[in-house]
Motif scaffolding. Structure first.
Motif, PDB file in Angstrom:
ATOM      1  N   ALA A 153      45.128   1.732  58.603  1.00  0.00           N
ATOM      2  CA  ALA A 153      45.672   0.611  59.370  1.00  0.00           C
ATOM      3  C   ALA A 153      44.781   0.265  60.557  1.00  0.00           C
ATOM      4  O   ALA A 153      44.723  -0.881  60.984  1.00  0.00           O
ATOM      5  CB  ALA A 153      47.077   0.946  59.858  1.00  0.00           C
ATOM      6  N   ARG A 154      44.054   1.249  61.062  1.00  0.00           N
ATOM      7  CA  ARG A 154      43.160   0.978  62.191  1.00  0.00           C
ATOM      8  C   ARG A 154      41.845   0.356  61.728  1.00  0.00           C
ATOM      9  O   ARG A 154      41.199  -0.367  62.479  1.00  0.00           O
ATOM     10  CB  ARG A 154      42.870   2.266  62.946  1.00  0.00           C
ATOM     11  CG  ARG A 154      44.035   2.705  63.804  1.00  0.00           C
ATOM     12  CD  ARG A 154      43.590   3.798  64.743  1.00  0.00           C
ATOM     13  NE  ARG A 154      44.641   4.116  65.682  1.00  0.00           N
ATOM     14  CZ  ARG A 154      44.970   5.354  66.017  1.00  0.00           C
ATOM     15  NH1 ARG A 154      44.315   6.387  65.499  1.00  0.00           N
ATOM     16  NH2 ARG A 154      45.939   5.571  66.871  1.00  0.00           N
ATOM     17  N   GLN A 155      41.451   0.676  60.489  1.00  0.00           N
ATOM     18  CA  GLN A 155      40.156   0.190  60.005  1.00  0.00           C
ATOM     19  C   GLN A 155      40.267  -1.183  59.358  1.00  0.00           C
ATOM     20  O   GLN A 155      39.430  -2.050  59.561  1.00  0.00           O
ATOM     21  CB  GLN A 155      39.594   1.160  58.960  1.00  0.00           C
ATOM     22  CG  GLN A 155      39.052   2.428  59.541  1.00  0.00           C
ATOM     23  CD  GLN A 155      38.738   3.454  58.470  1.00  0.00           C
ATOM     24  OE1 GLN A 155      39.008   3.252  57.287  1.00  0.00           O
ATOM     25  NE2 GLN A 155      38.164   4.571  58.883  1.00  0.00           N
ATOM     26  N   ARG A 156      41.282  -1.357  58.560  1.00  0.00           N
ATOM     27  CA  ARG A 156      41.411  -2.567  57.756  1.00  0.00           C
ATOM     28  C   ARG A 156      41.711  -3.777  58.638  1.00  0.00           C
ATOM     29  O   ARG A 156      42.649  -3.740  59.441  1.00  0.00           O
ATOM     30  CB  ARG A 156      42.550  -2.355  56.747  1.00  0.00           C
ATOM     31  CG  ARG A 156      42.973  -3.576  55.998  1.00  0.00           C
ATOM     32  CD  ARG A 156      41.977  -3.916  54.920  1.00  0.00           C
ATOM     33  NE  ARG A 156      42.499  -4.953  54.036  1.00  0.00           N
ATOM     34  CZ  ARG A 156      41.758  -5.530  53.098  1.00  0.00           C
ATOM     35  NH1 ARG A 156      40.509  -5.150  52.922  1.00  0.00           N
ATOM     36  NH2 ARG A 156      42.287  -6.455  52.331  1.00  0.00           N
ATOM     37  N   ARG A 157      40.922  -4.818  58.486  1.00  0.00           N
ATOM     38  CA  ARG A 157      41.139  -6.020  59.298  1.00  0.00           C
ATOM     39  C   ARG A 157      41.644  -7.157  58.430  1.00  0.00           C
ATOM     40  O   ARG A 157      41.103  -7.421  57.365  1.00  0.00           O
ATOM     41  CB  ARG A 157      39.845  -6.428  59.986  1.00  0.00           C
ATOM     42  CG  ARG A 157      39.351  -5.410  61.012  1.00  0.00           C
ATOM     43  CD  ARG A 157      38.019  -5.806  61.588  1.00  0.00           C
ATOM     44  NE  ARG A 157      38.147  -6.928  62.505  1.00  0.00           N
ATOM     45  CZ  ARG A 157      38.393  -6.800  63.806  1.00  0.00           C
ATOM     46  NH1 ARG A 157      38.506  -5.598  64.329  1.00  0.00           N
ATOM     47  NH2 ARG A 157      38.493  -7.852  64.565  1.00  0.00           N
TER      48      ARG A 157
END
Lengths: 380, 259
Positions: free
Chosen positions: A265-269
């Motif tokens: 969730a932190r990586q995926r934009r």
């Protein structure tokens, strides 16, 4: 949370986690794909004491408390559900009943190699027509001179493909007026002891779950655990502890899924920001975190009760029910956060999702647990 | 006969402090740079016999680091703790450790981590050795006991230096030199069975309060702020070859690659 743990528990977690991160996590996906039991790692785990966590020192065990036990199973399962399963079944439903019900001679014979992890233990109760209803067991042991002649068809035996020491639940000398369930220990290699094909399972694929069959297998009378007719008592005692292990296993899988979910969730934009900035994803993460933490508290509470010598059956049943269902939800949400990638073998969450499913089925299904819990809550 | 080895360890803070530094057992652990040092000491003991003592200066929360060392297999643990030690800088710390080590004479070897994960000065090892007046070698990559001398290798830039050192000596151990062992569960269980950590205070060390703590520290950390690093993403233009050439040029200009 950490305030209910002592410094010893924190060091147990730290040391097991560091081992698992280095030795298990890197191969967890591969052993799942290849359905391979990683002996090379199991050997190291044995040397560190992971196969005799609560066994007494004089038998070579680490003699740790139940909270430590839950932490260890959680940490191993966080890296690999299959290996967590191997360890919890070995410790709680194979070794533990031998320690509790075994004679001195039986303990001295079977416990040390089990404790060192040189021999793996298994619990053989389930049959094609018996599982939740143990009274339906059809396996028999008929005494003949100094031995029982055993015929049995045991299915879905966890560790079955590698187990050396198997606790068989069977009916001893059955007759019209006698229908007692007993436990007799069978050692792999005894003539008539046959390991069936490995099950091709949805999850827990690195655990060699198989059938074990005995054809006119002669097992010495002194392989009887406890006395004739003690089977149900032994089974229930083993499962009280076993449940806590399965709950801890479910917790470990859920913890891994939560961590993977947060990472992704932190990586995926999407829409110009990491998806962790979207409220829809935050709601999921909040639920996952809460479920994981609640499971952990329930498990530690049951373990703490056991450590203080109090009754813990109801609490361990509730912990198992809750943690396994929470694990189902958490792994499902982890897949959802990953979107299409979550459904692909490129990410570990699909493995967690598959591994999670069986925790609601084995060592007492959710339904059996609800039955047991309701009995306790309603007061019979 | 065997070797008498003392390892100086520290309990470090796991997370960076936001405002006030609060040390509890929850937030501290054995300095990761000390783990390979303990491994080095335990291997020497396994090869040559003797014993390994760990000594640490710090508040009560440091006990967990000592227990962890005990779970790895050390024989004796000492905690130097005293209210007067609060605020010690590296020099005052070295003064206290040096006084503690003097009480352990005779020993063959004192080992330190290269640095600590929470303050990163790398000064305590060398300063303590100076206090004791014993030979010191930093960043030891390998060490071998040859009856009455140590033969050690140390890495210096791209060179490997070899030394022969008489005892007693002091070394800091290169963090990559030894893979620390996994702690067996029995070891952990035993380490927490009984309270056996010895505690020394200033009086035990024979030190006056003015030599340690705030009073004995010539340096003082005035402030501590988190450094925010900003990352800038830049897209190179042109076809693949031009982009590659530009990338190579920038990497080589910045010194990241090349001779």
């Amino acid at each position: 949370m950490d305030s209910i743990l002592s410094e010893k528990h924190r060091i147990v977690r730290r040391s097991v986690r560091s081992f698992c991160e280095r030795e298990i996590r890197p191969i967890a996906g591969e052993i799942d794909r290849e359905a391979r039991f990683p002996w090379e790692v199991v050997e190291k785990m044995g040397k560190l004491g992971y196969f005799g966590i609560q066994a007494p020192r004089e038998l070579g065990g680490a003699d740790l408390d139940s909270i430590s036990y839950a932490i260890i199973v959680e940490e191993i399962s966080r890296a690999s559900g299959s290996l967590g399963l191997c360890v919890t079944v070995h410790n709680s439903v194979a070794l533990y009943p031998i320690l509790v019900f075994g004679s001195q001679a039986q303990k001295e014979k079977w416990a040390p190699p089990l404790v060192r992890g040189e021999k793996i233990g298994a619990f053989c109760l389930t049959e094609p027509n018996a599982g939740s209803d143990a009274s339906g067991i059809e396996a028999t042991a008929v005494s003949d001179g100094d031995a029982y002649v055993v015929n049995a068809n045991k299915v879905f035996v966890t560790n079955g493909g590698v187990a050396d020491i198997c606790l068989l639940f069977l009916k001893t000398n059955p007759s019209a007026d006698r229908n007692e369930i007993s436990v007799v220990v069978a050692e792999r290699g005894t003539p008539g002891f046959v390991v069936g094909d490995l099950e091709d399972l949805c999850g827990m694929r690195a655990n060699p779950v198989s059938s074990i069959r005995l054809y006119d297998c002669r097992l010495p009378l002194h392989n009887l655990l406890g006395c004739e007719g003690a089977g149900l008592k032994i089974g229930l005692t083993a499962l009280d502890t076993g449940r806590m292990g399965i709950a801890a296993q479910a917790l470990g899988i859920a913890q891994a899924a939560l961590e993977e979910g947060i990472l992704y969730a932190r990586q995926r934009r999407q829409f110009g920001v990491p998806i962790s900035k979207h409220q829809a994803i935050q709601m999921m993460i909040a639920d996952m975190g809460t479920l994981v933490e609640a499971s952990r508290l329930m498990i530690y509470r049951a373990a703490a009760l056991k450590d203080s010598g109090k009754r813990f059956s109801q609490e361990s049943a509730m912990a198992k029910l809750f943690a396994s269902e929470a694990c189902g939800k958490v792994t499902d949400l982890a897949v959802q956060i990953h979107g299409g990638y979550g459904y692909s073998k490129s990410y570990p969450v699909e493995r967690y999702y598959r591994d999670a499913r069986v925790t609601r089925i084995y060592e007492g299904s959710s339904e059996v647990h609800r039955m047991v819990i309701a009995r306790g809550v309603l007061g019979k | 006969m065997g070797l008498d080895i003392v390892v100086c360890i520290k309990s470090v803070i796991l997370t960076a402090p936001e405002e006030q530094m609060l040390r509890t057992e929850d937030t501290s652990e054995l300095n990761p740079f000390d783990r390979p040092v303990l491994e080095a000491a335990l291997r020497l003991k396994e090869l040559h016999g003797g014993r390994v003592t760990v000594i640490s200066m710090g508040p009560e929360a440091s006990l967990s680091a000592l227990s962890e060392a005990r779970a790895m297999g050390v024989d004796r643990e000492i905690l130097i703790s005293d209210p007067a030690l609060v605020g010690s800088d590296t020099l005052a710390t070295s003064t206290a450790l040096g006084a503690g080590l003097r009480k352990l004479v005779p020993f063959d070897l004192v080992l330190f981590g290269v640095r600590t994960a929470d303050s990163d000065t790398g000064q305590v090892g060398p300063q303590t050795s100076v206090q004791l007046g014993i030979p010191f070698i930093s960043m030891v990559k390998s060490l071998e006991w040859q009856k009455d001398v140590f033969r050690v290798e140390r890495v210096a830039d791209h060179f490997l230096e070899e030394y022969e050192v008489a005892t007693p000596a002091a070394f800091t151990i290169h963090p990559g030199a030894f893979q620390p062992r996994d702690m067996g569960l029995s070891g952990i269980g035993r380490a927490f069975e009984s309270e056996r950590v010895e505690r020394w205070n200033l009086a035990d060390l024979g030190l006056m309060p003015e030599r340690v703590g705030d009073a004995g520290s010539p340096t003082r950390v005035l402030s501590m702020k988190r450094i925010k690093e900003t990352k800038k993403c830049e897209f190179l233009k042109g076809n693949a070859r031009e982009q590659a050439d530009e990338l190579m040029k920038r990497l080589s200009d910045s010194g990241a690659i090349g001779a």
